[in-house]
Design a protein around this motif. Structure first.
Motif, PDB file in Angstrom:
ATOM      1  N   PRO A  33       0.817  -1.224   0.000  1.00  0.00           N
ATOM      2  CA  PRO A  33       0.000   0.000   0.000  1.00  0.00           C
ATOM      3  C   PRO A  33       0.846   1.267   0.000  1.00  0.00           C
ATOM      4  O   PRO A  33       2.035   1.244   0.332  1.00  0.00           O
ATOM      5  CB  PRO A  33      -0.802  -0.118   1.294  1.00  0.00           C
ATOM      6  N   VAL A  34       0.214   2.365  -0.359  1.00  0.00           N
ATOM      7  CA  VAL A  34       0.886   3.658  -0.329  1.00  0.00           C
ATOM      8  C   VAL A  34       1.043   4.103   1.120  1.00  0.00           C
ATOM      9  O   VAL A  34       0.118   3.993   1.930  1.00  0.00           O
ATOM     10  CB  VAL A  34       0.113   4.715  -1.150  1.00  0.00           C
ATOM     11  N   THR A  35       2.235   4.542   1.470  1.00  0.00           N
ATOM     12  CA  THR A  35       2.530   4.958   2.852  1.00  0.00           C
ATOM     13  C   THR A  35       3.039   6.390   2.952  1.00  0.00           C
ATOM     14  O   THR A  35       3.037   6.973   4.030  1.00  0.00           O
ATOM     15  CB  THR A  35       3.585   4.024   3.470  1.00  0.00           C
ATOM     16  N   LYS A  36       3.497   6.940   1.840  1.00  0.00           N
ATOM     17  CA  LYS A  36       4.073   8.289   1.873  1.00  0.00           C
ATOM     18  C   LYS A  36       3.696   9.025   0.606  1.00  0.00           C
ATOM     19  O   LYS A  36       3.789   8.470  -0.495  1.00  0.00           O
ATOM     20  CB  LYS A  36       5.599   8.206   2.003  1.00  0.00           C
ATOM     21  N   ILE A  37       3.263  10.287   0.759  1.00  0.00           N
ATOM     22  CA  ILE A  37       2.853  11.105  -0.385  1.00  0.00           C
ATOM     23  C   ILE A  37       3.470  12.485  -0.221  1.00  0.00           C
ATOM     24  O   ILE A  37       3.419  13.075   0.871  1.00  0.00           O
ATOM     25  CB  ILE A  37       1.323  11.219  -0.481  1.00  0.00           C
ATOM     26  N   MET A  38       4.060  12.978  -1.287  1.00  0.00           N
ATOM     27  CA  MET A  38       4.572  14.348  -1.316  1.00  0.00           C
ATOM     28  C   MET A  38       3.911  15.058  -2.485  1.00  0.00           C
ATOM     29  O   MET A  38       4.096  14.674  -3.635  1.00  0.00           O
ATOM     30  CB  MET A  38       6.100  14.364  -1.474  1.00  0.00           C
ATOM     31  N   LEU A  39       3.127  16.084  -2.177  1.00  0.00           N
ATOM     32  CA  LEU A  39       2.447  16.860  -3.208  1.00  0.00           C
ATOM     33  C   LEU A  39       3.186  18.176  -3.406  1.00  0.00           C
ATOM     34  O   LEU A  39       3.485  18.889  -2.436  1.00  0.00           O
ATOM     35  CB  LEU A  39       0.991  17.128  -2.806  1.00  0.00           C
ATOM     36  N   VAL A  44       2.695  18.053  -9.559  1.00  0.00           N
ATOM     37  CA  VAL A  44       3.084  16.646  -9.550  1.00  0.00           C
ATOM     38  C   VAL A  44       3.108  16.159  -8.105  1.00  0.00           C
ATOM     39  O   VAL A  44       3.137  16.960  -7.158  1.00  0.00           O
ATOM     40  CB  VAL A  44       4.458  16.407 -10.213  1.00  0.00           C
ATOM     41  N   GLY A  45       3.088  14.832  -7.949  1.00  0.00           N
ATOM     42  CA  GLY A  45       3.149  14.242  -6.620  1.00  0.00           C
ATOM     43  C   GLY A  45       4.058  13.031  -6.616  1.00  0.00           C
ATOM     44  O   GLY A  45       4.130  12.289  -7.609  1.00  0.00           O
ATOM     45  N   TYR A  46       4.776  12.858  -5.522  1.00  0.00           N
ATOM     46  CA  TYR A  46       5.612  11.674  -5.353  1.00  0.00           C
ATOM     47  C   TYR A  46       4.881  10.721  -4.411  1.00  0.00           C
ATOM     48  O   TYR A  46       4.495  11.095  -3.294  1.00  0.00           O
ATOM     49  CB  TYR A  46       6.976  12.054  -4.773  1.00  0.00           C
ATOM     50  N   PHE A  47       4.678   9.479  -4.868  1.00  0.00           N
ATOM     51  CA  PHE A  47       3.967   8.475  -4.085  1.00  0.00           C
ATOM     52  C   PHE A  47       4.933   7.332  -3.773  1.00  0.00           C
ATOM     53  O   PHE A  47       5.656   6.871  -4.662  1.00  0.00           O
ATOM     54  CB  PHE A  47       2.767   7.935  -4.857  1.00  0.00           C
ATOM     55  N   SER A  74       9.558   7.685 -14.139  1.00  0.00           N
ATOM     56  CA  SER A  74      10.026   8.044 -12.798  1.00  0.00           C
ATOM     57  C   SER A  74      10.069   6.914 -11.789  1.00  0.00           C
ATOM     58  O   SER A  74      10.585   7.119 -10.686  1.00  0.00           O
ATOM     59  CB  SER A  74       9.119   9.153 -12.236  1.00  0.00           C
ATOM     60  N   ILE A  75       9.541   5.729 -12.097  1.00  0.00           N
ATOM     61  CA  ILE A  75       9.407   4.704 -11.055  1.00  0.00           C
ATOM     62  C   ILE A  75      10.772   4.280 -10.516  1.00  0.00           C
ATOM     63  O   ILE A  75      11.739   4.103 -11.256  1.00  0.00           O
ATOM     64  CB  ILE A  75       8.616   3.480 -11.583  1.00  0.00           C
ATOM     65  N   ILE A  76      10.859   4.145  -9.176  1.00  0.00           N
ATOM     66  CA  ILE A  76      12.062   3.658  -8.510  1.00  0.00           C
ATOM     67  C   ILE A  76      11.652   2.520  -7.573  1.00  0.00           C
ATOM     68  O   ILE A  76      10.557   2.542  -6.992  1.00  0.00           O
ATOM     69  CB  ILE A  76      12.795   4.768  -7.734  1.00  0.00           C
ATOM     70  N   ARG A 219       9.965  -1.406  -1.391  1.00  0.00           N
ATOM     71  CA  ARG A 219       9.456  -0.026  -1.527  1.00  0.00           C
ATOM     72  C   ARG A 219       9.340   0.312  -2.998  1.00  0.00           C
ATOM     73  O   ARG A 219      10.180  -0.084  -3.812  1.00  0.00           O
ATOM     74  CB  ARG A 219      10.381   0.963  -0.818  1.00  0.00           C
ATOM     75  N   ILE A 220       8.300   1.065  -3.325  1.00  0.00           N
ATOM     76  CA  ILE A 220       8.047   1.491  -4.703  1.00  0.00           C
ATOM     77  C   ILE A 220       7.759   2.988  -4.674  1.00  0.00           C
ATOM     78  O   ILE A 220       6.927   3.454  -3.885  1.00  0.00           O
ATOM     79  CB  ILE A 220       6.837   0.744  -5.317  1.00  0.00           C
ATOM     80  N   GLY A 221       8.425   3.749  -5.504  1.00  0.00           N
ATOM     81  CA  GLY A 221       8.188   5.190  -5.589  1.00  0.00           C
ATOM     82  C   GLY A 221       8.023   5.632  -7.022  1.00  0.00           C
ATOM     83  O   GLY A 221       8.619   5.054  -7.937  1.00  0.00           O
ATOM     84  N   TYR A 222       7.233   6.663  -7.230  1.00  0.00           N
ATOM     85  CA  TYR A 222       7.022   7.195  -8.584  1.00  0.00           C
ATOM     86  C   TYR A 222       6.429   8.605  -8.486  1.00  0.00           C
ATOM     87  O   TYR A 222       5.900   9.003  -7.436  1.00  0.00           O
ATOM     88  CB  TYR A 222       6.088   6.292  -9.408  1.00  0.00           C
TER      89      TYR A 222
END
Length: 687
Positions: A33-39, A44-47, A74-76, A219-222
């Motif tokens: 699940p998503v645990t961290k969000i930067m708007l 744009v937003g980093y999830f 952008s996926i990491i 962990r997955i970020g994008y």
């Protein structure tokens, strides 16, 4: 015919059952699940997702088609406990028809039972028909005409090779067909799966595989496009107008495909560069054509802040002004107590009321900090359902402010605007947004504010000050020559223009007011004989003073423009030079030098005029000679008239010779004067 319909349904439904079983086997084994969000305020937003996988596990995330390009860009990924990341798979962007045609069994055109069996030519199948079971190889499907009870009809017949025998099976009699070739059955399953995925064109699954042993953290970020998070403010001024409380609300929207459950939400104030690139659309090159490279490598007033140096000066001036205002309220100039301001009289005269306190029960839930060059608000444990929005309090702090009236002729030519000077003493970065101003608990108006970093100040205006009228119709502009010199024949002229603009503020109210006048900056003009503005922006001077009650207070802004002009003296005419020679503001030696140049130019002009007169006279005589010669051809040479014409022609020749001599002398004189003038001007340097 009912048998035919039933058979078609059986053939189609069988693969769907197999597809369901296969989909069950491919269900992602891990919930991440998503645990961290930067708007970000740039849109744009980093999830970031975090969770556990076991062994060679995978997880599936779903995105809108429009977000796939951002995901690919952008996926990491991180497998934190010794594993490593495998492949990332996602549906093709090719049209469904193109994808369907790529399978061995083409179901693009919704084939009938006969068309589908015809595509299976050469495949081994098991057929149930009229209670019998037949296994063989499909030879094809043909149409035969049969007669039943005197009625002729066409019937599709399946030709099936069973051993050495070819059996003809009428399609209406077939109850089921089983494809015995596993590879062919798999192709049909994939084609049907493609159809299932195509039903939701705007939702695309992205499957991420992780390879390793045991339970592992991943962990997955994008970064994807998101709605810009916005802010709105409430500004409550105290009765004295020397301070207030600021309340800031952040508005965020969950436009993703999943709920946010206890996520760490960061709201970042800053505008990092971001762009989109089409990485999802398949690219095809038709050969042998050579294809170029596919990829090339803000009507409410918004007040600009002053320069940093000026802002430091503003802080001092405002503090002094506020202290002076307090002292002035305590006692008048003659030592007697001043009358209470009108606003205070009104408040005291009104019945006692309980005003709503907007600061007592609203607390900021965000912690603040820097993120590189950016500023962020962090809110923990945010829960927000998909397609829902929320307002979150991020600022509840006191701020420094001062009531002001702001006049700008280009905004409103008759009255200033009611406003405040506000300093950001919250220690937080204020993002631009609307401000609802509350004065003594009541609504006073709306304002706009630009981005304000901590420690900086801005003006806000929220209404029209009807108690003060400003007259700015008196203005003048005069120009004069302030300097002149000659350097090697080039005249340098310095002109100075003085512009004067008067602002007359008539304060018809009962209390003094702090008045800010915004005066436009003009390119090349500098302030002279004017008090230094307390703040300067890229386009405005801001002057601050006190508009005394029941009086007209004036401010005169004077500006000077200095222009330098260089003129070569030789090509100038005598009249223009004479006008400079008569200018009393220039040095006497320059006037004398110009006067001599004027006299020499006048002598040159006189010589040229005399030369032109002689040339004109000679031209007239020459024209007359042509007429005489024409007349002489028409008369006899022995006559008196001929003799007369000949005598006159002789006299004219003598006159022309004399004129030529005079012209030669005048030309020499002209050339001599010109050389003398050129030599004089060439070496002339005075002033």
């Amino acid at each position: 015919m009912p048998n035919l319909l039933r058979t078609s349904l059986l053939i189609v439904c069988a693969p769907i059952g197999l597809l369901a079983a296969q989909s069950s086997r491919l269900t992602p084994s891990a919930d991440v699940p998503v645990t961290k969000i930067m708007l970000f305020s740039s849109g744009v937003g980093y999830f970031e997702h975090a969770g556990l996988v076991h062994g060679n596990g995978s997880t599936e995330l779903r995105f809108r088609t429009s977000q796939i390009n951002d995901i690919l860009k952008s996926i990491i990924l991180q497998d934190q406990d010794g594993g490593h990341v495998g492949a990332i798979t996602y549906p093709s962007q090719d049209p469904v028809a193109k994808t369907l045609r790529s399978f061995q069994v083409d179901i693009t055109q919704n084939p009938s039972q006969a068309q589908l069996l015809n595509q299976l030519r050469g495949a081994r199948v098991t057929v149930q028909a009229q209670g019998a079971t037949m296994t063989g190889t499909v030879l094809g499907v043909e149409t035969r005409r049969i007669t039943d009870k005197g009625e002729t009809m066409e019937v599709a017949v399946l030709n099936l090779l069973t051993g050495a025998m070819i059996r003809a099976v009428e399609l209406p009699s077939i109850t089921s067909v089983t494809i015995d070739d596993p590879q062919l059955q798999d192709e049909l399953n994939k084609a049907l799966a493609t159809l299932v995925q195509a039903r939701d064109q705007d939702r695309k699954p992205v499957t991420i595989s992780f390879l390793g042993a045991g339970d592992r953290r991943v962990r997955i970020g994008y970064v994807v496009e998101t709605p810009v998070w916005k802010t709105s403010y409430r500004l409550l001024m105290n009765e004295k107008g020397t301070g207030g409380a600021l309340q800031g609300w952040a508005m965020v929207e969950n436009q993703t495909e999943s709920d946010w459950n206890n996520v760490a939400l960061s709201l970042v104030s800053g505008r990092p560069m971001s762009f989109t690139m089409d990485l999802y659309q398949p690219l095809y090159v038709t050969r042998p054509v050579v294809v170029p490279e596919l990829y090339a490598s803000l009507h409410p007033q918004l007040y600009e802040g002053g320069t940093q140096a000026e802002q430091e000066r503003v802080s001092m001036v405002v503090t002094t002004s506020m202290n002076a205002a307090k002292a002035q309220r305590r006692a008048g100039a003659d030592g007697r107590a001043l009358a209470a301001p009108l606003s205070e009289v009104l408040v005291s005269a009104a019945p006692a009321q309980t005003l709503m306190d907007m600061t007592s029960s609203v607390q900021a839930i965000a912690s603040t900090g820097r993120l590189g060059e950016l500023f962020q608000y962090t809110i923990g444990n945010v829960t927000l359902a998909r397609q829902k929005s929320a307002m979150l309090p991020i600022i509840t702090d006191s701020v420094e402010l001062q009531r002001v009236s702001i006049f700008n002729a280009s905004v409103l030519a008759s009255n200033p605007l009611s406003g405040v000077w506000l300093k950001n003493t919250t220690g937080k970065h204020m993002l631009q947004g609307p401000v609802t101003v509350l004065d003594r608990g009541g609504y006073a108006g709306d304002a706009r504010i630009d981005d304000v970093p901590p420690g900086q100040s801005r003006f806000l205006s929220y209404g029209i000050d009807l108690e003060v009228a400003v007259d700015n119709t008196k203005n003048t502009q005069v120009a004069s020559v302030t300097g002149m010199k000659i350097v090697k024949g080039v005249l340098s002229v310095v002109r100075r223009s003085i512009a004067s603009q008067e602002y007359a503020a008539d304060n018809r109210g009962t209390r003094d007011k702090v008045l800010v006048i915004e005066h436009p900056i003009r390119q090349g003009w500098n302030l002279v004989d004017t008090e230094r503005p307390f703040e300067t922006t890229s386009s405005l001077y801001r002057f601050k003073g006190t508009a005394t009650a029941k009086k007209v207070t004036t401010l005169v802004v004077r500006e000077a423009l200095v222009q330098n002009e260089s003129i070569a003296l030789l090509p100038m005419d005598a009249g223009q030079l004479l006008s400079y020679a008569r200018t009393s503001e220039i040095p006497r030696d320059v006037r004398d030098a110009i006067g001599r140049a004027v006299q020499m130019k006048q002598d040159l002009v006189d010589a040229e005029r005399q030369l032109a007169a002689k040339t004109q006279q000679a031209a007239e005589i020459t024209a007359e000679q042509a007429r005489i010669r024409e007349n002489m051809r028409t008369v006899g040479q022995s006559g008196t008239y001929y003799e007369r014409l000949l005598s006159k022609l002789n006299e004219q020749e003598s006159t022309i010779e004399k004129l030529q001599a005079e012209r030669s002398s005048l030309a020499s004189k002209r050339d001599s004067i010109r050389r003398e003038l050129e030599e004089y001007l060439k070496g002339l340097s005075v002033g």
